[in-house]
Design a protein around this motif. Sequence first.
Motif, PDB file in Angstrom:
ATOM      1  N   ILE A 134       0.843  -1.187   0.000  1.00  0.00           N
ATOM      2  CA  ILE A 134       0.000   0.000   0.000  1.00  0.00           C
ATOM      3  C   ILE A 134       0.885   1.245   0.000  1.00  0.00           C
ATOM      4  O   ILE A 134       1.797   1.377   0.813  1.00  0.00           O
ATOM      5  N   THR A 135       0.598   2.164  -0.891  1.00  0.00           N
ATOM      6  CA  THR A 135       1.393   3.377  -0.994  1.00  0.00           C
ATOM      7  C   THR A 135       0.760   4.493  -0.175  1.00  0.00           C
ATOM      8  O   THR A 135      -0.427   4.446   0.174  1.00  0.00           O
TER       9      THR A 135
ATOM     10  N   LYS B  61      -6.796  -3.304   2.676  1.00  0.00           N
ATOM     11  CA  LYS B  61      -7.024  -2.250   1.700  1.00  0.00           C
ATOM     12  C   LYS B  61      -6.932  -0.880   2.369  1.00  0.00           C
ATOM     13  O   LYS B  61      -7.223  -0.741   3.560  1.00  0.00           O
ATOM     14  N   PRO B  62      -6.551   0.134   1.625  1.00  0.00           N
ATOM     15  CA  PRO B  62      -6.410   1.479   2.208  1.00  0.00           C
ATOM     16  C   PRO B  62      -7.728   1.985   2.791  1.00  0.00           C
ATOM     17  O   PRO B  62      -8.794   1.775   2.212  1.00  0.00           O
TER      18      PRO B  62
ATOM     19  N   TRP C  48       0.124   7.453  -1.248  1.00  0.00           N
ATOM     20  CA  TRP C  48      -0.877   8.143  -2.053  1.00  0.00           C
ATOM     21  C   TRP C  48      -2.238   7.444  -1.967  1.00  0.00           C
ATOM     22  O   TRP C  48      -3.280   8.099  -1.978  1.00  0.00           O
ATOM     23  N   GLU C  49      -2.242   6.117  -1.888  1.00  0.00           N
ATOM     24  CA  GLU C  49      -3.511   5.388  -1.775  1.00  0.00           C
ATOM     25  C   GLU C  49      -4.228   5.749  -0.481  1.00  0.00           C
ATOM     26  O   GLU C  49      -5.452   5.940  -0.468  1.00  0.00           O
ATOM     27  N   GLU C  50      -3.474   5.867   0.597  1.00  0.00           N
ATOM     28  CA  GLU C  50      -4.078   6.250   1.867  1.00  0.00           C
ATOM     29  C   GLU C  50      -4.570   7.700   1.820  1.00  0.00           C
ATOM     30  O   GLU C  50      -5.652   8.012   2.311  1.00  0.00           O
TER      31      GLU C  50
ATOM     32  N   SER D  11      -5.437   5.056   8.994  1.00  0.00           N
ATOM     33  CA  SER D  11      -4.157   4.960   8.288  1.00  0.00           C
ATOM     34  C   SER D  11      -2.993   5.077   9.264  1.00  0.00           C
ATOM     35  O   SER D  11      -2.007   4.326   9.172  1.00  0.00           O
TER      36      SER D  11
END
Length: 259
Positions: A21-22, A147-148, A24-26, A92
């Motif tokens: 998970i990056t 998943k974010p 940016w996704e969060e 997050s």
Amino acid sequence: MNDISNEEAILSTNNNDTSSITLWEEVAVILSALVGGGRYGLKIRLPHATIMTFLFGSKLSFNEKIKTIAKLATEHATNLAAFACVYKFMLSSLKVLSKRINQGYDADTIHYGILRQLSKSLLSIIVNGPYYQRRRHITSITPNPSKPGLPEQPYHAFLAGSVGGYLVWGNYSSINYQLLLYLASRIIVGCIKLAREKGLPPFSWKGLTFNKTYPWAAAGIWGTVMMLFEEYPDVLHPSLKRSMDEIYRFSFGADKSQS
């Protein structure tokens, strides 16, 4: 044994997915929650505030009605957007902290002094909660927690919701209080359903079906609210009392000039 193996495989897959998970996704999930909360709050409150203001705001001028509608709609939309943003940000953050703590705890503990070990243990308890290894129950209808924007474990959802509730909904206003009461009633019903699913008596008794218990619940709730209205009206919420006054204290012979 197959169920255990499947669960271990799922958890292993989740750990691998989490590492991919990056940032940016969060961030994208947080911004989406911000926009979604504001949009939904505006969609729900604007028509409701418009109808209620024009129905019960007879003493207000047209400009005052418009200002009232705009204020209520803006407050609801802003609060929902802020809470959704705080909630997703907390999820997050907790996910990142939990990962850092769980990865580095065993390797680094021996190099820490007693105070640093205690502080790290305390942080671990705060982040991971009382059920350290528990993750969200994954079914066909629950999303993958890796998943974010999704809680890694149930405790994260509670902690993030509590922080958001205190920061956003903790300031009293008519809208915040209305939503608090709305959620309280839904939580009670939800907990009763959960207790029934878990087989906890008396909620799991076969005789206590919805069709059989609903009339008794309606009788008890309406009987209680009418008793409070007649004997202790001051303990009821002002909006509820005004509504009941209009229904049960209405008189055709009342002189409107005296009101």
